[in-house]
Motif scaffolding. Structure first.
Motif, PDB file in Angstrom:
ATOM      1  N   LYS A  10      -0.953  -1.108  10.582  1.00  0.00           N
ATOM      2  CA  LYS A  10       0.301  -0.343  10.573  1.00  0.00           C
ATOM      3  C   LYS A  10       0.476   0.239   9.181  1.00  0.00           C
ATOM      4  O   LYS A  10       0.383  -0.493   8.188  1.00  0.00           O
ATOM      5  CB  LYS A  10       1.468  -1.254  10.938  1.00  0.00           C
ATOM      6  N   LEU A  11       0.724   1.517   9.103  1.00  0.00           N
ATOM      7  CA  LEU A  11       0.978   2.160   7.814  1.00  0.00           C
ATOM      8  C   LEU A  11       2.460   2.486   7.718  1.00  0.00           C
ATOM      9  O   LEU A  11       3.010   3.102   8.628  1.00  0.00           O
ATOM     10  CB  LEU A  11       0.164   3.449   7.698  1.00  0.00           C
ATOM     11  N   GLN A  12       3.073   2.036   6.633  1.00  0.00           N
ATOM     12  CA  GLN A  12       4.475   2.405   6.403  1.00  0.00           C
ATOM     13  C   GLN A  12       4.482   3.498   5.355  1.00  0.00           C
ATOM     14  O   GLN A  12       4.364   3.237   4.166  1.00  0.00           O
ATOM     15  CB  GLN A  12       5.272   1.179   5.950  1.00  0.00           C
ATOM     16  N   ILE A  13       4.567   4.716   5.826  1.00  0.00           N
ATOM     17  CA  ILE A  13       4.408   5.868   4.939  1.00  0.00           C
ATOM     18  C   ILE A  13       5.491   6.903   5.213  1.00  0.00           C
ATOM     19  O   ILE A  13       6.200   6.839   6.213  1.00  0.00           O
ATOM     20  CB  ILE A  13       3.007   6.507   5.122  1.00  0.00           C
ATOM     21  N   PRO A  23      -2.009   4.412   0.373  1.00  0.00           N
ATOM     22  CA  PRO A  23      -2.793   3.333   1.005  1.00  0.00           C
ATOM     23  C   PRO A  23      -3.641   3.790   2.195  1.00  0.00           C
ATOM     24  O   PRO A  23      -4.436   3.019   2.699  1.00  0.00           O
ATOM     25  CB  PRO A  23      -1.688   2.403   1.510  1.00  0.00           C
TER      26      PRO A  23
ATOM     27  N   ALA B  19       6.708  -6.373   2.655  1.00  0.00           N
ATOM     28  CA  ALA B  19       6.342  -4.952   2.747  1.00  0.00           C
ATOM     29  C   ALA B  19       7.346  -4.093   1.971  1.00  0.00           C
ATOM     30  O   ALA B  19       6.967  -3.145   1.275  1.00  0.00           O
ATOM     31  CB  ALA B  19       6.273  -4.519   4.208  1.00  0.00           C
ATOM     32  N   GLN B  23       6.312  -1.892  -1.138  1.00  0.00           N
ATOM     33  CA  GLN B  23       6.603  -0.463  -0.994  1.00  0.00           C
ATOM     34  C   GLN B  23       7.160   0.105  -2.313  1.00  0.00           C
ATOM     35  O   GLN B  23       6.943   1.249  -2.642  1.00  0.00           O
ATOM     36  CB  GLN B  23       7.620  -0.279   0.142  1.00  0.00           C
ATOM     37  N   ARG B  24       7.879  -0.745  -3.059  1.00  0.00           N
ATOM     38  CA  ARG B  24       8.479  -0.316  -4.318  1.00  0.00           C
ATOM     39  C   ARG B  24       7.431  -0.073  -5.402  1.00  0.00           C
ATOM     40  O   ARG B  24       7.592   0.781  -6.248  1.00  0.00           O
ATOM     41  CB  ARG B  24       9.423  -1.417  -4.819  1.00  0.00           C
ATOM     42  N   HIS B  27       1.594   2.850  -4.330  1.00  0.00           N
ATOM     43  CA  HIS B  27       1.512   4.296  -4.235  1.00  0.00           C
ATOM     44  C   HIS B  27       1.731   4.710  -2.777  1.00  0.00           C
ATOM     45  O   HIS B  27       0.989   4.284  -1.884  1.00  0.00           O
ATOM     46  CB  HIS B  27       0.117   4.728  -4.713  1.00  0.00           C
ATOM     47  N   GLN B  28       2.767   5.467  -2.531  1.00  0.00           N
ATOM     48  CA  GLN B  28       3.027   6.107  -1.221  1.00  0.00           C
ATOM     49  C   GLN B  28       3.253   5.193  -0.020  1.00  0.00           C
ATOM     50  O   GLN B  28       3.300   5.696   1.097  1.00  0.00           O
ATOM     51  CB  GLN B  28       1.856   7.030  -0.847  1.00  0.00           C
ATOM     52  N   GLY B  29       3.320   3.889  -0.229  1.00  0.00           N
ATOM     53  CA  GLY B  29       3.588   3.055   0.951  1.00  0.00           C
ATOM     54  C   GLY B  29       2.649   1.874   1.059  1.00  0.00           C
ATOM     55  O   GLY B  29       1.909   1.563   0.127  1.00  0.00           O
ATOM     56  N   VAL B  30       2.697   1.213   2.199  1.00  0.00           N
ATOM     57  CA  VAL B  30       1.890   0.002   2.380  1.00  0.00           C
ATOM     58  C   VAL B  30       1.120   0.068   3.709  1.00  0.00           C
ATOM     59  O   VAL B  30       1.492   0.804   4.611  1.00  0.00           O
ATOM     60  CB  VAL B  30       2.761  -1.278   2.388  1.00  0.00           C
ATOM     61  N   ALA B  31       0.056  -0.739   3.760  1.00  0.00           N
ATOM     62  CA  ALA B  31      -0.709  -0.883   5.002  1.00  0.00           C
ATOM     63  C   ALA B  31      -0.601  -2.337   5.436  1.00  0.00           C
ATOM     64  O   ALA B  31      -0.721  -3.242   4.620  1.00  0.00           O
ATOM     65  CB  ALA B  31      -2.170  -0.513   4.780  1.00  0.00           C
ATOM     66  N   TYR B  58      -1.337  -0.325  -3.140  1.00  0.00           N
ATOM     67  CA  TYR B  58      -2.289   0.094  -4.173  1.00  0.00           C
ATOM     68  C   TYR B  58      -1.531   0.639  -5.377  1.00  0.00           C
ATOM     69  O   TYR B  58      -0.639   1.481  -5.226  1.00  0.00           O
ATOM     70  CB  TYR B  58      -3.230   1.167  -3.603  1.00  0.00           C
TER      71      TYR B  58
END
Lengths: 141, 303
Positions: A10-13, A23, B19, B23-24, B27-31, B58
């Motif tokens: 799951k990508l939270q983007i 990521p 998460a 996220q904070r 870079h650009q979010g999490v997986a 990341y």
């Protein structure tokens, strides 16, 4: 077309902004899936909701083909939005940064219920309250 | 450029809060990846039981990285007071051209006697009498690397005669329809219920210059049975469960009397059940092919 599942990521983007940088790149390239095709499809399906975090759940099959579904925004994102916060607390056991009413928790639970491992709305609400407490957000009432 | 991958293995309850924290900093979010998916997990629409999750973010490996790690660990330490938190695991990741890196997983493969499947971007020399299929793997199943697809390709090579009318039911990427057309079929109907597969198949068919022989449609068995169209050869590469259900919806009727059908996507220990279902729909199984645990059944419709 025997679809055996190899991985679920799951990508939270950010809606409409998928690109090969982390990521997304490192998380998906290791599974050998066509990264640019994912980015293109994700952006096409989310570009009307810019500014939101829209998770994509990607199921990768045994031959490295894949599918993805868009999910409801993360609970933490909905909690911050409802409580009017930029961030959760860095010291959640000491510093409370916001409050939610039971009604707000219920509204979030209704959005999240279909994506949660909860049997009913009560179970979903308990999970959301747990997440809120870990972010330093109190529940009123 | 280098990146630092931050990974935490957590249960479902801690996942959201971790998460949000990553996220904070990331870079650009999490997986978020599910750990330990059981080896025999099928995509049958049922949700998997809750499992542990690995959350990854990341951060650029630059002068601010140490500071970010300290702040992250401090925040995790505070969260640990309320709920047990694992220690983050850091790994250095080299920047690569991720947009292209996945392509390294694909190589040309040879199936059967003459079929040569090659990814679109690979320049590879085919032998003079090779039948080359070019594919751009993507969102539709059927890249030629899976045993179920390979079994079908081999069977098609043995059974497709020039001039046949062929049905590819559950056509995915279109690989089998393309193979049938290149092996001489006069016409191929490729049917799939998934609009994404239909689109992918359309692109692959055009790439292989066989569009005049192949019709790709979004549709189900039901519409086909009702249409009264009958085929000399049907190939059905789906799953045992789906094939058995289709047998109870008159799957056998789409094969003309005297025609043949190939069924794949079947695990060895499901083959007897599928054979029984084929008999119920008026087909006679007469041969099996096997690769590893996977079985392909060949059946005929009596005159």
């Amino acid at each position: 077309m025997a679809k055996k599942i190899k991985a679920i990521v799951k990508l939270q983007i950010q809606a409409g902004k998928a690109n090969p940088a982390p990521p997304i790149g490192p998380a998906l390239a290791q599974h050998g899936i066509n990264l640019m095709q994912f980015c293109k499809e994700y952006n096409a399906r989310t570009s009307n909701r810019m500014g939101e975090i829209i998770p994509a759940e990607i199921t990768i099959f045994s031959d490295s083909s894949f599918k993805f579904n868009l999910k409801s925004p993360p609970t933490a994102f909905l909690i911050k939005k409802a409580a009017g916060l930029e961030h959760g607390s860095s010291v959640p056991h000491l510093e409370k940064v916001g409050k939610l009413t039971r009604k707000q928790v219920q509204e979030i639970a209704e959005i999240k219920l279909k994506d949660m491992n909860a049997n009913d709305i009560e179970g979903a609400m308990r999970q959301i309250e747990g997440t809120a407490r870990q972010m330093g957000v109190e529940i009123e009432g | 450029m280098e990146w630092i991958e931050v990974a935490l293995s957590v249960d479902g309850e801690a996942a959201e809060a971790v998460a949000e924290l990553l996220q904070r900093y990331g870079h650009q979010g999490v997986a978020i990846e599910q750990e330990d998916i059981p080896p025999d997990t099928w995509d049958d629409g049922e949700a998997l039981p809750p499992q542990r999750l690995t959350i990854r973010a990341y951060i650029p490996a630059d002068s601010r990285a140490e500071d970010a790690k300290l702040r992250l660990e401090a925040a995790l330490g505070h969260m640990n007071m309320m709920y047990p938190m694992p220690r983050p695991v850091y790994t250095i990741v080299q920047e690569e051209d991720w947009a292209e890196a996945w392509k390294a997983h694909y190589h040309p493969i040879r199936v059967g006697r003459r079929l040569f499947i090659r990814p679109l971007w690979v320049e590879a020399e085919a032998k003079p009498d090779d039948i080359t299929i070019m594919l751009d793997p993507g969102m539709a199943f059927g890249t030629g690397t899976h045993p179920t697809t390979q079994l079908c390709l081999e069977a098609l090579e043995d059974h497709v005669q020039p001039g046949l009318r062929v049905l590819d039911l559950g056509s995915g990427s279109g690989i089998l329809a393309i193979a049938a057309a290149k092996l001489g079929a006069a016409s191929v109907l490729a049917l799939d219920t998934d609009p994404i597969a239909v689109k992918a198949a359309g692109e692959n068919v055009a790439q292989n210059a066989v569009a005049e022989h192949i019709t790709i449609q979004e549709g189900s068995l039901e519409s086909l049975v009702a249409s009264a169209r009958r085929f000399d050869l049907a190939v059905v590469n789906i799953l045992a469960k789906v094939i058995i259900a289709m047998c109870d919806q008159h799957l056998g009727d789409v094969v003309r009397p005297g025609g043949m059908a190939l069924f794949s996507g079947i695990i060895e220990d499901q083959a007897d059940d599928v054979e029984a279902a084929l008999r119920r729909t008026g087909l006679q199984p007469f041969a099996r092919r096997q690769q590893g645990d996977w079985v392909l059944l060949e059946a005929r419709r009596p005159h």
